[in-house]
Design an enzyme around this catalytic site. Structure first.
Site, PDB file in Angstrom:
ATOM      1  N   LYS A   1       0.840  -1.208   0.000  1.00  0.00           N
ATOM      2  CA  LYS A   1       0.000   0.000   0.000  1.00  0.00           C
ATOM      3  C   LYS A   1       0.876   1.260   0.000  1.00  0.00           C
ATOM      4  CE  LYS A   1      -0.399  -0.106   5.062  1.00  0.00           C
ATOM      5  NZ  LYS A   1      -1.320  -0.338   6.197  1.00  0.00           N
TER       6      LYS A   1
ATOM      7  N   ARG B   1     -10.152   1.130  16.138  1.00  0.00           N
ATOM      8  CA  ARG B   1     -10.034   1.962  14.950  1.00  0.00           C
ATOM      9  C   ARG B   1     -10.953   1.395  13.877  1.00  0.00           C
ATOM     10  NH1 ARG B   1      -4.350   2.294  11.767  1.00  0.00           N
ATOM     11  NH2 ARG B   1      -4.966   0.128  11.409  1.00  0.00           N
TER      12      ARG B   1
ATOM     13  N   TYR C   1      18.682  29.331   6.124  1.00  0.00           N
ATOM     14  CA  TYR C   1      17.503  30.122   6.487  1.00  0.00           C
ATOM     15  C   TYR C   1      17.420  30.299   7.997  1.00  0.00           C
ATOM     16  CZ  TYR C   1      15.379  29.774   1.823  1.00  0.00           C
ATOM     17  OH  TYR C   1      15.106  29.876   0.495  1.00  0.00           O
TER      18      TYR C   1
ATOM     19  N   MET D   1      14.139  23.638   0.776  1.00  0.00           N
ATOM     20  CA  MET D   1      13.328  22.805  -0.109  1.00  0.00           C
ATOM     21  C   MET D   1      14.197  21.883  -0.966  1.00  0.00           C
ATOM     22  SD  MET D   1      10.692  23.949  -3.109  1.00  0.00           S
ATOM     23  CE  MET D   1       9.709  24.993  -2.050  1.00  0.00           C
TER      24      MET D   1
HETATM   25  C1  PLP Z   1      -0.565  -1.496   6.795  1.00  0.00           C
HETATM   26  C2  PLP Z   1      -1.162  -2.723   7.342  1.00  0.00           C
HETATM   27  C3  PLP Z   1      -0.351  -3.826   7.617  1.00  0.00           C
HETATM   28  C4  PLP Z   1       1.166  -3.777   7.507  1.00  0.00           C
HETATM   29  O1  PLP Z   1       1.639  -3.194   8.715  1.00  0.00           O
HETATM   30  P1  PLP Z   1       3.202  -3.035   9.007  1.00  0.00           P
HETATM   31  O2  PLP Z   1       3.227  -2.506  10.404  1.00  0.00           O
HETATM   32  O3  PLP Z   1       3.728  -2.069   8.020  1.00  0.00           O
HETATM   33  O4  PLP Z   1       3.791  -4.376   8.865  1.00  0.00           O
HETATM   34  C5  PLP Z   1      -0.973  -4.979   8.050  1.00  0.00           C
HETATM   35  N1  PLP Z   1      -2.302  -5.041   8.213  1.00  0.00           N
HETATM   36  C6  PLP Z   1      -3.114  -3.991   7.994  1.00  0.00           C
HETATM   37  C7  PLP Z   1      -4.573  -4.126   8.211  1.00  0.00           C
HETATM   38  C8  PLP Z   1      -2.572  -2.791   7.562  1.00  0.00           C
HETATM   39  O5  PLP Z   1      -3.372  -1.747   7.340  1.00  0.00           O
END
Ligand code: PLP
Length: 362
Positions: free
Chosen positions: A35, A131, A256, A304
């Site tokens: 993801k 959550r 800066y 930047m």
């Molecule tokens: C992002 C995610 C993971 C992976 O988590 P990591 O801590 O990066 O290993 C696993 N399960 C769910 C539901 C997630 O949203």
């Protein structure tokens, strides 16, 4: 003839880390979580490197999954947050996307749709993170609803997610496991609980399907040294080069806000990477930067497009000398610590600006 700021992505290290996750849990199937653009590393390239090894890929949403399909990836793709609207059910059925089902809206949408094929569903239980997920009291009825729906492929899978698995002494993880096991008691369904921290640090959390994300990219989820976490290999190395060198007098300021002052005559190297390249602006003076492989302290505010580094202790530094901001020789977690954040955030919010260079020795 180009700006030297590049994110080198080592796909062999990615495969090594994936294999480590598999080796720790040889009885489990391991979803490769890609993801958020594979945590900033490039979703398509990383998914292509992992697809021959992984039974399924994991993403946050259908847009990310469709991007992978359009790039020619064929394995099942788990949508970790499930659907956001009912029209996604048919797309998921057609594209072989697996759905997390975390609330009754999603369960109803799946059951009321007329999908062209039955869907694989993972029912998420809220075991204490509060959550996402069905509360334990809801679980049985949703399980029955989905199990008796012709729209749902069997077997159903029960899943949950940890809140504190990165803290190895935190009792929350055991409590969550207990709630999970009590909730699914008597059901013969496969399960999925462990993210990276679960796989690395909580053997009892490894189950039929694990879901590693951050560990694939070589960043340990733990704050401290950890026998397994320390075996991970950095996948991204953010590199740049020196583009200017100057000598400053004692008392001169740099950058800066003039917030760094030389306490003695100093040599300052300017490096072509800044917050526009994902190097955090909030990072502290003194943060290590590798110039010619040598650790040098950051001097002054991150701009930047540039940073300044105190290279007074190096023999000779010249335009074009190589710089590593984090990666192979400088753990991203260490740099994140200087910015009061985690490796997760630095990697995931990497902008597109630094060209990704993929090294694929296989
Ligand atoms: C992002 C995610 C993971 C992976 O988590 P990591 O801590 O990066 O290993 C696993 N399960 C769910 C539901 C997630 O949203």
């Amino acid at each position: 003839m180009s700006r030297p700021t590049q994110a080198h992505i080592n796909l062999d290290a990615l495969r090594f880390n994936y294999q480590l996750a598999c080796n720790l849990a040889p009885q489990s199937q391991t979803v490769a979580v890609v993801k958020a653009n594979a945590y900033g590393h490039g979703a398509v390239e990383c998914a292509k490197a992992l697809e021959p090894l992984a039974p399924a890929l994991g993403v946050a949403c259908i847009e990310e999954a469709l991007q992978l399909r359009q790039a020619g990836l064929n394995k099942p793709i788990l949508l970790l947050e499930g659907i956001f609207s009912a029209d996604e059910v048919e797309i998921a059925a057609r594209e072989n996307f697996w759905l997390m089902v975390e609330n009754t809206f999603q369960a109803d949408a799946i059951c009321q749709a007329k999908p062209s094929a039955p869907l694989r569903c993972w029912i998420k239980i809220d075991t204490g993170m509060h959550r996402l997920g069905l509360v334990p009291e809801q679980f049985n009825s949703v399980y029955q609803q989905l199990q008796t729906s012709a729209n749902v492929h069997s077997p159903l899978l029960a899943a949950s997610h940890f809140a504190c698995a990165d803290e190895l002494k935190n009792a929350t993880t055991e409590q969550q496991l207990q709630v999970f096991n009590t909730t699914i008691q008597g059901l013969d369904c496969p399960t999925s609980i462990a993210n990276s921290a679960g796989i690395l640090g909580w053997p009892q959390a490894r189950s039929n399907w694990n879901r590693p994300g951050i560990m694939l990219y070589g960043s340990s989820p733990f704050e401290h040294s950890h026998a397994e976490g320390d075996k991970l290999k950095a996948v991204m190395t953010l590199r740049s080069a020196v583009i200017s060198v100057r000598h400053v007098k004692a008392g001169d300021s740099v950058g800066y806000g003039a917030n760094w002052n030389a306490d003695k005559p100093s040599t300052i190297a300017t490096v072509a990477a800044g917050y526009g390249d994902g190097y955090p602006r909030v990072i502290a003076n003194g943060t290590p930067v590798l110039v010619n492989g040598q650790s040098c302290p950051l001097a002054g505010r991150v701009s930047m497009d540039m940073i300044s580094v105190d290279v007074s202790h190096l023999n000779s530094v010249k335009i074009g000398d190589p710089v590593e901001l984090w990666g192979e020789n400088l753990p991203v977690n260490e740099i994140a610590g200087h910015a009061n954040t985690l490796g997760y955030e630095l990697l995931t919010r990497m902008p597109a600006r630094p060209t990704r260079i993929y090294s694929d020795l296989n």
